[in-house]
Design an enzyme around this catalytic site. Structure first.
Site, short mmCIF file in Angstrom:
data_model
loop_
_atom_site.label_atom_id
_atom_site.label_comp_id
_atom_site.label_asym_id
_atom_site.label_seq_id
_atom_site.Cartn_x
_atom_site.Cartn_y
_atom_site.Cartn_z
N SER A 307 0.81 -1.21 0.00
CA SER A 307 0.00 0.00 0.00
C SER A 307 0.85 1.28 0.00
O SER A 307 1.55 1.56 -0.96
CB SER A 307 -0.95 -0.05 1.20
N ASP A 318 10.39 5.65 -9.83
CA ASP A 318 10.01 6.30 -11.10
C ASP A 318 10.79 7.59 -11.34
O ASP A 318 11.14 7.91 -12.48
CB ASP A 318 8.51 6.59 -11.12
N LYS A 332 -0.62 -4.02 -3.42
CA LYS A 332 -1.92 -3.46 -3.03
C LYS A 332 -2.05 -2.08 -3.67
O LYS A 332 -1.62 -1.08 -3.12
CB LYS A 332 -2.05 -3.35 -1.52
#
Length: 475
Positions: A307, A318, A332
């Site tokens: 999560s 990224d 998740k």
């Protein structure tokens, strides 16, 4: 015995003035609902209205015709829980008003108590460690102290949750613990309860590498992370490992502000996709923390990272701020919102899925590390039940775990299959002899508990996965 015949409806009579009053109330309520629907857009489709009517009808039928008196609150909560269950979603739940305090404590990291970590031990509980500057530490509570009574009431065979609830209470009140320490006679300690904050960030240093562990994203995590980064700057370290292993997640706003320490203003941290809408960016609001560009960052994760911790790892990956190390995360990629009712109960349900800044959807996939670094096999073995017995000629997956664990503890194990063979029996006898236990080659009870205890200490002392991660960042 009198039997009811469902063939004919029962007659209901009432005085005329009550009938007229009922008609008036019904007309009034209908007008209010119609006005509210028009004014506030509370329009239900035919199918929705039929479903609501059916729920109302079932409620009235049970409330009025069940053979015993029913609790209206239980009926309501039962209906809500039934709806939640039908979603088949492990992340949606209904939290009753009596459970909201502990739930809010969990996500905020704040609670009222004595500030001591506990574990079940020989039918009682013992202190694993009192927290620094906590009421427990100030009262002289020590690690390995066994609690036998709370406020003169025995806690033998009670669950850890029951005992924790007894120890916690209102701020300023006093709890009396009966303590057994070493071979001394049991003695009482009175401790005044106070507000405790569980820190979610821990800073340590290994050689020239800072290790910042984030256990979950709760209230104040960003502040604690910022303080840890300031320590790293003060220590003039070149490498920082951000350890998110077994971090189950937490609060969205907290993880966004934590990412903001590394990512500049007006940059997307994640994209949220709700029902029928295009993904909307959740962006950073402030300038990033100065002075971090001189450091090399890595994020260490495992299958227990989920999560919010995946949001954090995904964003830093990224933006190429950090390499992600370890093993693929839990996966998740959905988020929940909370609807609080007037009685303080909470409806928590999934209403979105999220994507990383590069618009990668990770639900049930997880985030793949730039460099895979596996944990030792003994860290991921099956849990061994102390109340079960394993002996010669038995076969189970737990036996394979026993073999892996004993080999890690230095005993001669010649295979890792699921059979309790003579080689394992010999190793168990040696283990029992070394730890002053009955040497019968049967793995149960005290043998199991000692085995678990020694493995836990080994894992805490020798973090091989972290060591490999630190070695990697120096390459």
């Amino acid at each position: 015995m009198k039997k009811f015949n469902n063939k004919y409806p029962k007659q209901v009579t009432m005085p005329l003035y009550k009938l007229l009053l009922l008609i008036f109330v019904t007309v009034l309520l209908t007008s209010v609902v119609t006005f509210a629907s028009y004014k506030f857009g509370l329009n239900f489709g035919n199918d929705q209205q039929k479903s609501l009517n059916k729920i109302e009808e079932a409620y009235k039928q049970i409330d009025g015709d069940y053979y015993k008196d029913v609790d209206d609150q239980k009926l309501t909560e039962g209906a809500i829980n039934g709806m939640i269950k039908s979603l088949d979603d492990p992340y949606s739940e209904y939290i009753s008003s009596k459970d909201t305090t502990s739930y809010n404590e969990e996500i905020s990291g704040d609670f009222v108590g004595i500030g001591a970590e506990m574990e079940v031990h020989d039918k009682y509980v013992r202190i694993t460690s009192p927290m620094k500057d906590s009421p427990a530490e100030k009262a002289g509570i020590q690690p390995l102290d066994v609690i036998t009574k709370v406020d003169n009431e025995s806690i033998k065979d009670k669950s850890l949750k029951e005992i924790v609830n007894k120890v916690r209470g209102k701020k300023g009140t006093t709890v009396k613990l009966t303590i057994k320490r070493d071979n001394r006679e049991p003695f009482d300690v009175k401790i005044k309860r106070d507000k405790i904050h569980l820190t979610s960030v821990n800073y340590s240093k290994k050689e020239d590498t800072a290790v910042i562990s984030i256990s979950k994203f709760q209230g104040k995590t960003t502040d604690e992370l910022e303080d840890a980064l300031k320590k790293a700057k003060k220590d003039q370290v070149n490498h920082v490992v951000l350890d998110l292993r077994n971090n189950p997640g937490g609060l969205l706003d907290e993880v966004v502000s934590s990412v903001n320490l590394f990512v500049d203003k007006n940059k997307p941290v994640i994209y949220l996709e709700t029902k029928g809408d295009k993904p909307q960016a959740v962006e950073t609001e402030h300038k990033k923390m100065p002075g971090l560009d001189k450091m090399n960052f890595s994020v260490l994760v495992n299958k227990g990272s989920a999560s919010a911790s995946e949001i954090f790892a995904g964003a830093l990956q990224d933006y190429k701020i950090a390499d992600v190390l370890g093993t693929t995360t839990f996966g998740k990629g959905i988020g929940q919102v909370h609807k609080e009712f007037k009685d303080s109960s909470i409806l928590k349900y999934t209403n979105m899925r999220w994507l990383t800044p590069n618009k990668s959807y990770i639900h049930k996939k997880g985030i793949k590390p730039n460099k895979e670094i596996k944990a030792p096999e003994y860290e991921e073995i099956e849990i061994i039940n102390p109340h079960k017995t394993y002996q010669l000629n038995d076969k189970s997956k737990e036996i394979k775990s026993i073999k892996i664990g004993l080999k890690a503890l230095g005993y001669n194990i010649n295979n890792k299959n699921e059979s309790f063979d003579q080689n394992l029996e010999t190793a168990v006898k040696s283990f029992q002899t070394d730890n002053k236990l009955q040497s019968n080659g049967i793995f149960t009870d005290k043998t199991t508990k000692k085995f678990i205890d020694l493995l836990r200490k080994k894992i805490q002392k020798e973090d091989l996965q972290l060591d490999h991660a630190i070695k990697y960042v120096h390459q």
